[in-house]
Write a protein that holds these residues in place. Structure first.
Motif, PDB file in Angstrom:
ATOM      1  N   ARG A 128      19.290  54.348 110.344  1.00 19.72           N
ATOM      2  CA  ARG A 128      19.566  55.433 111.289  1.00 19.72           C
ATOM      3  C   ARG A 128      19.911  54.929 112.689  1.00 19.72           C
ATOM      4  NH1 ARG A 128      14.863  57.580 108.539  1.00 19.72           N
ATOM      5  NH2 ARG A 128      15.424  59.346 107.207  1.00 19.72           N
ATOM      6  N   THR A 129      19.543  53.713 113.022  1.00 17.35           N
ATOM      7  CA  THR A 129      19.718  53.227 114.392  1.00 17.35           C
ATOM      8  C   THR A 129      21.108  52.645 114.651  1.00 17.35           C
ATOM      9  OG1 THR A 129      18.801  51.061 113.766  1.00 17.35           O
ATOM     10  CG2 THR A 129      17.253  52.726 114.576  1.00 17.35           C
ATOM     11  N   ALA A 130      21.951  52.523 113.631  1.00 11.00           N
ATOM     12  CA  ALA A 130      23.271  51.916 113.805  1.00 11.00           C
ATOM     13  C   ALA A 130      24.213  52.875 114.532  1.00 11.00           C
ATOM     14  CB  ALA A 130      23.855  51.529 112.454  1.00 11.00           C
ATOM     15  N   GLY A 131      25.147  52.288 115.328  1.00 11.02           N
ATOM     16  CA  GLY A 131      26.136  53.087 116.033  1.00 11.02           C
ATOM     17  C   GLY A 131      27.292  53.485 115.142  1.00 11.02           C
ATOM     18  N   SER A 132      28.148  54.379 115.631  1.00 13.02           N
ATOM     19  CA  SER A 132      29.260  54.889 114.835  1.00 13.02           C
ATOM     20  C   SER A 132      30.266  53.795 114.494  1.00 13.02           C
ATOM     21  CB  SER A 132      29.957  56.035 115.575  1.00 13.02           C
ATOM     22  OG  SER A 132      30.410  55.603 116.850  1.00 13.02           O
ATOM     23  N   GLU A 133      30.524  52.897 115.427  1.00 10.61           N
ATOM     24  CA  GLU A 133      31.468  51.805 115.160  1.00 10.61           C
ATOM     25  C   GLU A 133      30.922  50.858 114.090  1.00 10.61           C
ATOM     26  OE1 GLU A 133      32.535  49.801 118.699  1.00 10.61           O
ATOM     27  OE2 GLU A 133      33.467  51.555 119.653  1.00 10.61           O
ATOM     28  N   GLU A 134      29.647  50.565 114.177  1.00  8.13           N
ATOM     29  CA  GLU A 134      29.035  49.685 113.170  1.00  8.13           C
ATOM     30  C   GLU A 134      29.060  50.335 111.798  1.00  8.13           C
ATOM     31  OE1 GLU A 134      24.748  47.479 112.229  1.00  8.13           O
ATOM     32  OE2 GLU A 134      25.038  48.614 114.088  1.00  8.13           O
ATOM     33  N   VAL A 135      28.823  51.641 111.750  1.00  8.72           N
ATOM     34  CA  VAL A 135      28.842  52.366 110.476  1.00  8.72           C
ATOM     35  C   VAL A 135      30.242  52.359 109.870  1.00  8.72           C
ATOM     36  CG1 VAL A 135      28.554  54.624 109.406  1.00  8.72           C
ATOM     37  CG2 VAL A 135      26.868  53.815 111.047  1.00  8.72           C
ATOM     38  N   ALA A 136      31.264  52.647 110.678  1.00  7.71           N
ATOM     39  CA  ALA A 136      32.639  52.659 110.177  1.00  7.71           C
ATOM     40  C   ALA A 136      33.064  51.271 109.709  1.00  7.71           C
ATOM     41  CB  ALA A 136      33.579  53.167 111.271  1.00  7.71           C
ATOM     42  N   ASP A 137      32.676  50.244 110.454  1.00  7.26           N
ATOM     43  CA  ASP A 137      33.015  48.874 110.063  1.00  7.26           C
ATOM     44  C   ASP A 137      32.326  48.492 108.763  1.00  7.26           C
ATOM     45  OD1 ASP A 137      34.224  46.235 110.634  1.00  7.26           O
ATOM     46  OD2 ASP A 137      32.122  45.611 110.827  1.00  7.26           O
ATOM     47  N   THR A 138      31.060  48.922 108.606  1.00  6.67           N
ATOM     48  CA  THR A 138      30.325  48.640 107.367  1.00  6.67           C
ATOM     49  C   THR A 138      30.963  49.340 106.175  1.00  6.67           C
ATOM     50  OG1 THR A 138      28.259  48.387 108.605  1.00  6.67           O
ATOM     51  CG2 THR A 138      28.080  48.795 106.238  1.00  6.67           C
ATOM     52  N   ALA A 139      31.397  50.592 106.369  1.00  2.00           N
ATOM     53  CA  ALA A 139      32.045  51.330 105.287  1.00  2.00           C
ATOM     54  C   ALA A 139      33.312  50.632 104.816  1.00  2.00           C
ATOM     55  CB  ALA A 139      32.369  52.754 105.744  1.00  2.00           C
TER      56      ALA A 139
END
Length: 353
Positions: free
Chosen positions: A64-75
């Protein structure tokens, strides 16, 4: 003179057993494949159908603590934007042959069997499952031994003494055991026997069996009895009902008419016929608990698979939850295979051919 051999064209007993086991093994593998599809669909397909996106899936991997950019990059790096069949094939291949996860600055190898990679802990899930498995295995084996012996014994005695004081008292206690939840009996047991009388360990500790057998049993005796109390009550009622039905069969009266001892009639003929439903439910109960006795482990703070799954859900660590789900499915399928084999031994009416 030599006895007659097998009939021409009819397979021998070993061939029948091998064929039977082969069919069951193939069925078990196919069932695991179906379970993997269902598991993948629950965690990946259903969220998308419900209106989610690949970023939502990735958020369950990074926490839950990850930012939107990190989430999109992970996806993108995990391939959540690829077609679903491609994702399923890659996930299934990871379980069989291992996988690699691109973490950006580095690539982490997850050796087979790769049940997932926790991006929160930066570690594969499988070694953590193996680390928690001895706790759950110790809890389930000890409790299962107690509830099987106690439940079947009480059920047989109640059936043989139907309507007696023992029968009424035993079934009354069994009704209470079925009705009371584990988190109630567990907390009550801790208050009385651990904190009050000091007879048992207060929980939250586990000693490996080979390291100190006495301490291992001391730490688990209260969780064993608490977990066994619920299941022993169920098994006592099932055994009693099965024995009452079996002991009224014609072949039981025939065995008694032949002058067989009552002990042999009860144990060899009566109990054997009543064990079929017990074998089924025992295999399912043990296999499901092997995936984590969630309430018992949470009540006594035991670091087993059940508590591991609860912690993973709390921290939104999806790979851990999927790992526990697949491991539980394996135990259930394997237990069904064992139950099918035991049927041929316990119940003479079951044909292997």
């Amino acid at each position: 003179m030599a006895g007659p051999g097998p009939r021409p064209g009819r397979p021998s007993r070993p061939d029948i057993v091998v064929t039977y086991l082969g069919r069951r093994l193939i069925g078990a593998v196919l069932m695991l494949l179906v379970v993997s599809m269902v598991t993948f669909a629950i965690f990946f397909v259903v969220p998308l159908v419900a209106g989610g996106s690949s970023e939502n899936l990735a958020a369950r991997y990074v926490g839950r603590t990850a930012g939107s950019e990190e989430v999109a990059d992970t996806a993108e790096r995990l391939g959540f934007n690829d077609p679903l069949p491609v994702q399923y094939g890659r996930w299934l291949k990871g379980i069989v042959a291992g996988d690699e996860y691109d973490l950006g600055p580095s690539v982490e190898r997850c050796p087979a069997p790769c049940f997932g990679y926790s991006f929160i802990n930066r570690s594969p899930v499988w070694p953590e499952l193996l680390d928690r498995l001895p706790v759950t295995l110790s809890l389930v084996v000890g409790a299962a031994t107690i509830w099987l012996l106690a439940g079947v014994s009480i059920g047989v005695l109640s059936a043989l003494r139907r309507g007696s004081v023992f029968d009424r008292a035993a079934m009354g206690v069994a009704l209470g055991g079925v009705s009371l939840p584990i988190f109630f009996t567990g907390l009550l047991s801790l208050v009385i026997f651990s904190y009050g009388l000091g007879w048992t360990a207060p929980g939250s500790s586990f000693t490996p069996l080979l390291e100190n057998p006495a301490q291992w049993a001391y730490n688990l005796i209260l969780p064993w009895v608490t977990l066994a109390f619920l299941f022993a009550a169920i098994y006592a009622r099932l055994t009693r009902a099965g024995m009452l039905e079996t002991m009224s069969e014609d072949y039981i009266r025939t065995a008694r008419a032949k002058g067989l001892p009552e002990r042999r009639v009860v144990m060899k003929h009566g109990l054997r016929g009543a064990l079929t439903p017990i074998v089924t439910i025992f295999g399912l109960d043990v296999s499901l608990l092997m995936g984590g006795a969630v309430l018992t482990e949470s009540t006594f703070s035991l670091p087993g698979l059940g508590k591991y799954a609860i912690d993973a859900i709390t921290t939104n660590d999806l790979p851990k939850v999927m790992g526990v789900t697949m491991l539980t499915a394996f135990f259930v399928v394997f237990a069904n295979l064992i139950v099918d084999i035991v049927y041929g031994v316990v119940d003479p009416r079951v044909r292997l051919g």
